[in-house]
Design an enzyme around this catalytic site. Structure first.
Site, mmCIF file in Angstrom:
data_model
loop_
_atom_site.group_PDB
_atom_site.id
_atom_site.type_symbol
_atom_site.label_atom_id
_atom_site.label_comp_id
_atom_site.label_asym_id
_atom_site.label_seq_id
_atom_site.Cartn_x
_atom_site.Cartn_y
_atom_site.Cartn_z
ATOM 1 C CE LYS A 79 -4.308 -1.474 2.042
ATOM 2 N NZ LYS A 79 -4.779 -1.876 3.342
ATOM 3 N NE ARG A 80 6.220 0.445 2.768
ATOM 4 C CZ ARG A 80 7.204 0.421 1.893
ATOM 5 N NH1 ARG A 80 7.734 1.541 1.462
ATOM 6 N NH2 ARG A 80 7.690 -0.720 1.449
#
Ligand code: GLU
Length: 473
Positions: free
Chosen positions: A247-248
């Site tokens: 997700k980063r």
């Protein structure tokens, strides 16, 4: 012909666990399984591995189905759900028990914890020590046992991975894994083997995070006397910083890409290039992918997710998309922005004018908003472009535009006439005009923009903005 007959029996499967959305890695696996089956006239199966009762959700099942549908990865069989097949796992576990390839283990959680603790303390790798493997002890009363697989104590497991080549793992590194829990739910490794056998899977194509599971599964195939499928483990996908994609790195859910205005064909094209290649080809259709796809050209090394390349592809697909389709896809973005489509020109025409500059549908919609809603220019833009000197020329243009035939060429003539009558250069007039009518300075050619916006809107916006000009002298 024999080759074709064999190929026709190719069966692949995508086996997601429904514990989240369909992410980029899962979608890439599904795509490769799908493409391989399609290429060889085989069958693509969807199997939902929902045995993790705590983490599996119906929303996730739906998200996976939606994501696959959006990408056009239709399955030929399924979806099958493991939780609907419990009886079958029980049967096969019994078969292994009867043949002496599995046994009941009555260890409590506390006992297992203590075993691992002791192993750690003495510097050993924590693993089940096989204490019930050949035990003659009387089972403790009231304990529901698990079923463990009797992993061979010696020898090793070798398979010719279709991506990674020959892999050999020693059985000494494996312990007797639980295959059936006390509640009758199979563990991942057992469920996969039973299902891949029952579903006659010929090619297990999956992420290489499962390489360590493969020898355990192969041992079970052997114990069941079954023919092994071929295994192909896909390389990991890394983010631009070299870390595993997460997700980063931005959007990882396939549907988030849809919501940001990516076209499914662009994402499919991009996913295909994540760890697979066909020469230098970057842009190709699903049909070409099916024609070209093979396991031999899957890379051994990790793939890198490149958001810019995906954006570039999306831009190419937007450029060549059918206008009606594009309008249909852009409309919802405008409605969500509070635009009323009936208050402006037909969206197909707006999209035709703007599409070549847009990277996403979101951007296309952002550029289209000015046709459906007045966008007030910022104070900074007004200060920069509105001057007392230029106002008379714009007022003149406003008058002339009331009378001209409303088309691009005539509008352009009117603008030129004003420029020469007032002794100006084009940008001097065009910039403030853009700001007045569209609220910004970046627009397609001004005559095309005015034509499309329509006379009434143009005149009304000019009138309103002429009031915002500084007074002369
Ligand atoms: N349910 C497993 C996962 O989502 C599937 C692994 C496999 O394809 O065997 O990772």
């Amino acid at each position: 012909m024999a080759v074709f007959a064999a190929d026709a029996m190719i069966r692949t499967r995508f086996a997601p666990s429904p514990t989240g959305f369909l992410h980029i890695g899962g979608a890439r696996t599904a795509l490769f399984c799908w493409a391989y089956a399609k290429k060889l006239g085989g069958t693509f199966i969807l199997r939902v591995e929902d045995t993790d009762l705590e983490r599996s959700t119906q929303q996730s099942v739906q998200a996976i189905l939606d994501g696959m549908q959006w990408l056009g990865l239709e399955c030929d069989e399924g979806p099958f759900f493991q939780m609907q097949r419990l009886q079958r796992y029980k049967e096969v576990a019994q078969q292994l028990l009867d043949a002496g390839h599995a046994y009941h283990c009555y260890c409590s959680k506390e006992e297992l914890d203590a075993m691992r603790e002791a192993q750690r303390a003495s510097g050993q790798k924590p693993r089940y020590d096989g204490r019930w493997r050949d035990s003659m002890a009387t089972p403790p009363a009231g304990v529901v046992p698990v079923v463990r697989f009797k992993t061979p104590r010696t020898g090793d497991v070798t398979w010719d991975d279709q991506v990674k080549g020959l892999i050999t793992i020693s059985n000494e590194e494996l312990d007797d894994l639980v295959i059936l829990r006390g509640d009758g739910v199979p563990t991942y490794n057992f469920g996969v083997v039973v299902d891949d056998l029952d579903m006659a899977i010929t090619h297990v194509i999956r992420g290489d995070d499962h390489v360590n599971n493969t020898p355990r599964q192969i041992n079970m195939y052997k114990a069941l006397g079954a023919v092994l499928p071929k295994f192909a483990h896909l390389p990991m996908i890394l983010g631009s910083d070299g870390e595993r994609l997460s997700k980063r790195h931005g959007a990882v859910s396939v549907m988030q890409y849809r919501d940001e205005g990516f076209l499914p064909e662009a994402l499919v094209n991009y996913l295909a290039r994540l760890g697979w290649s066909h020469g230098d080809e970057e842009k190709f259709s699903s049909e070409q992918l099916i024609e070209w796809f093979d396991l031999a050209h899957i890379s051994k090394s990790p793939a890198r997710f490149d958001a810019e390349k995906l954006a570039w592809l999306n831009q190419q697909y937007i450029k060549e998309a059918d206008l009606r389709r594009l309008a249909g896809l852009t409309g919802p973005f405008l409605l969500a922005d509070g635009c009323s489509l009936a208050d402006g020109p037909p969206l197909v025409n707006v999209v035709a004018l703007l599409k070549d500059r847009a990277t996403t549908l979101r951007e296309l919609a952002d550029a289209a908003v000015m046709f459906y809603r007045v966008l007030e220019p910022s104070a900074a833009l007004r200060a920069q472009h509105y001057s007392a000197e230029i106002r008379p020329a714009l007022a003149d243009l406003h008058t002339r535009l009331q009378a001209v035939v409303w088309n691009r060429a005539v509008i352009n003539e009117a603008i030129k006439a004003v420029i020469s009558a007032h002794g100006l250069k084009m940008p001097k007039l065009a910039m403030p005009l853009r700001v007045m009518v569209t609220g910004e300075t970046h627009t397609p050619s001004i005559d095309a923009t005015l034509e499309l916006l329509g006379r009434d809107h143009v005149l009304a916006r000019m009138e309103a903005q002429l009031m915002n000009f500084p007074a002369p002298g």
